[in-house]
Structure formats: C-alpha cells, structure tokens
Design a protein around this motif. Sequence first.
Motif, PDB file in Angstrom:
ATOM      1  N   THR A  66       3.653  -4.402  -8.624  1.00  0.00           N
ATOM      2  CA  THR A  66       4.516  -3.828  -7.590  1.00  0.00           C
ATOM      3  C   THR A  66       5.290  -2.641  -8.133  1.00  0.00           C
ATOM      4  O   THR A  66       5.413  -1.597  -7.472  1.00  0.00           O
ATOM      5  N   SER A  67       5.820  -2.778  -9.346  1.00  0.00           N
ATOM      6  CA  SER A  67       6.580  -1.695  -9.964  1.00  0.00           C
ATOM      7  C   SER A  67       5.726  -0.441 -10.117  1.00  0.00           C
ATOM      8  O   SER A  67       6.177   0.677  -9.822  1.00  0.00           O
ATOM      9  N   VAL A  68       4.486  -0.610 -10.554  1.00  0.00           N
ATOM     10  CA  VAL A  68       3.598   0.539 -10.758  1.00  0.00           C
ATOM     11  C   VAL A  68       3.230   1.177  -9.416  1.00  0.00           C
ATOM     12  O   VAL A  68       3.254   2.407  -9.266  1.00  0.00           O
ATOM     13  N   VAL A  69       2.890   0.351  -8.438  1.00  0.00           N
ATOM     14  CA  VAL A  69       2.535   0.879  -7.115  1.00  0.00           C
ATOM     15  C   VAL A  69       3.714   1.641  -6.508  1.00  0.00           C
ATOM     16  O   VAL A  69       3.544   2.714  -5.928  1.00  0.00           O
ATOM     17  N   ALA A  70       4.922   1.091  -6.655  1.00  0.00           N
ATOM     18  CA  ALA A  70       6.112   1.757  -6.111  1.00  0.00           C
ATOM     19  C   ALA A  70       6.324   3.120  -6.748  1.00  0.00           C
ATOM     20  O   ALA A  70       6.764   4.069  -6.081  1.00  0.00           O
ATOM     21  N   CYS A  73       2.731   5.265  -5.832  1.00  0.00           N
ATOM     22  CA  CYS A  73       2.424   5.403  -4.397  1.00  0.00           C
ATOM     23  C   CYS A  73       3.678   5.066  -3.590  1.00  0.00           C
ATOM     24  O   CYS A  73       3.728   4.022  -2.918  1.00  0.00           O
ATOM     25  N   PRO A  74       4.699   5.894  -3.640  1.00  0.00           N
ATOM     26  CA  PRO A  74       5.971   5.551  -2.996  1.00  0.00           C
ATOM     27  C   PRO A  74       5.884   5.356  -1.496  1.00  0.00           C
ATOM     28  O   PRO A  74       6.753   4.718  -0.904  1.00  0.00           O
ATOM     29  N   GLU A  75       4.827   5.888  -0.871  1.00  0.00           N
ATOM     30  CA  GLU A  75       4.688   5.724   0.571  1.00  0.00           C
ATOM     31  C   GLU A  75       4.106   4.368   0.944  1.00  0.00           C
ATOM     32  O   GLU A  75       4.142   3.966   2.109  1.00  0.00           O
TER      33      GLU A  75
END
Length: 230
Positions: A66-70, A73-75
């Motif tokens: 989740t941390s990496v995706v956030a 890929c902030p959208e």
Amino acid sequence: MIRVLLADDQQVVRLGFRMVLDGEDDIEVVGEVGDGTAAIAVAEELRPDVVLMDVRMPIMDGIAATSVVAQRCPEVRVVVITTFELDEYVVGALRAGAAGFLLKNIEPSALIEAVRTVVRGDALVDPAMTRSLIDYAMRQRDEPAGAVDPQLLEQLSSREREVLTMLSRGMSNAQVAAALFLGEATVKSHVSNMLVKLHLRSRVQAVVLAYETGLVQPGTVGYADLLKDV
C-alpha cells in the motif's frame, strides 16, 4: 466505469469479490494478483481506480505494498481488507496511505458502496474498528504528543486549524459547520485544503498529525463520527 484490482493470496476470496463487483453496471474488476509485489506491478501497469488489498500476503505484505502504491500511483485509492480485527493493521494501513480499511466479512452491498465511496474521494474505515483507532495510534506511537514539529501546521489558516481541532475531537462536518456558523460545503472545502497543504491522503492522517504536533491531546477524541461525512 470504476476499475478495480483485487490483491489477495486466497483465490476463493478474489472470486467472491469479483462476483459481487462485476455484477454492478458501474464497476469492473480489471485484474487479480496474489501477493504484494505483483499488486504494485499491476497497479502501475493498469492504473485502476481502486485496489482491494489483503494485509497478509506472501513476498510482500499489503501494508508495505500500500505504501509503495500510494507513492508511485497517488491517484489510485487503496482499500485494505483483512480478516484480522487488529488495530495496528488499521493504523499501519492508514499511515501507509490507504483510503480505507474493511474486514473481509463485509456484506456485499457494503463492499460495493465502499468502492464507490473511496472513488468519490472519501475515507472509509469499517465501523467495527473506528472507536479505538485514534486512541490506539496515540498509545502506540514512539513519540509523545508534541514531538512532531508543530511548525508543520503553520501553513494552515487560522480557520483550517480550528476545523482540524474540531475534527480531532470527533466532530462531523455537520457539527463543525453548526459550531462555526458555516455551510457544510465550506467545511468540506477547508478539509480538502488541509489535506493538500499537509500532503496527506485522508482526514484520519490529519487527525493523527494533530495529536503528534500537540494541537490536541490524547483522550479528547470521540471517534464515532470522525469518518461519518468527509
């Protein structure tokens, strides 16, 4: 069309979620993965609107993913889903940038609404977990209240600080609006501006920061309405 990526190491869980979500005219499951590393790769490739992310997965757990995706890929809105009613997972997920946290025993209709809720930009936490979330976060953090530099809040206007203080005490948008003689739309605008200025993804993160900077003190929060109407 709301595009959803399923990340869970149990195929039967993914199948169940797919059956529920694909039955909706406005939701489409665009991919499935079984570990956190794959979730990151596919999220970067497909750029779904929502990722339903399991906590305990092989190779990389859902909190780390989740941390990496956030970050990358902030959208993309990540909703962490687990069978474990443990507060540390909630705190870890929200601090990692998750837009929401749900339990796997959620009703199908509630799952559908949760996906729609986070796409609208609202934060979401399973009601079974909300009452102790902020108190838990304050008990478990390594630093006492006020240890985070309060100058972080200087970029907020006096009105935004006032709204943040009220939110941190468990007041809903409607309650804040009534107390300050403002419209609810105005309060919501203040909340959105705060999140942008503080580089945060949800009002929950803003409330945790309010405690960490000493703006409010542990024990003053009433959490039942905190996420009621972002």
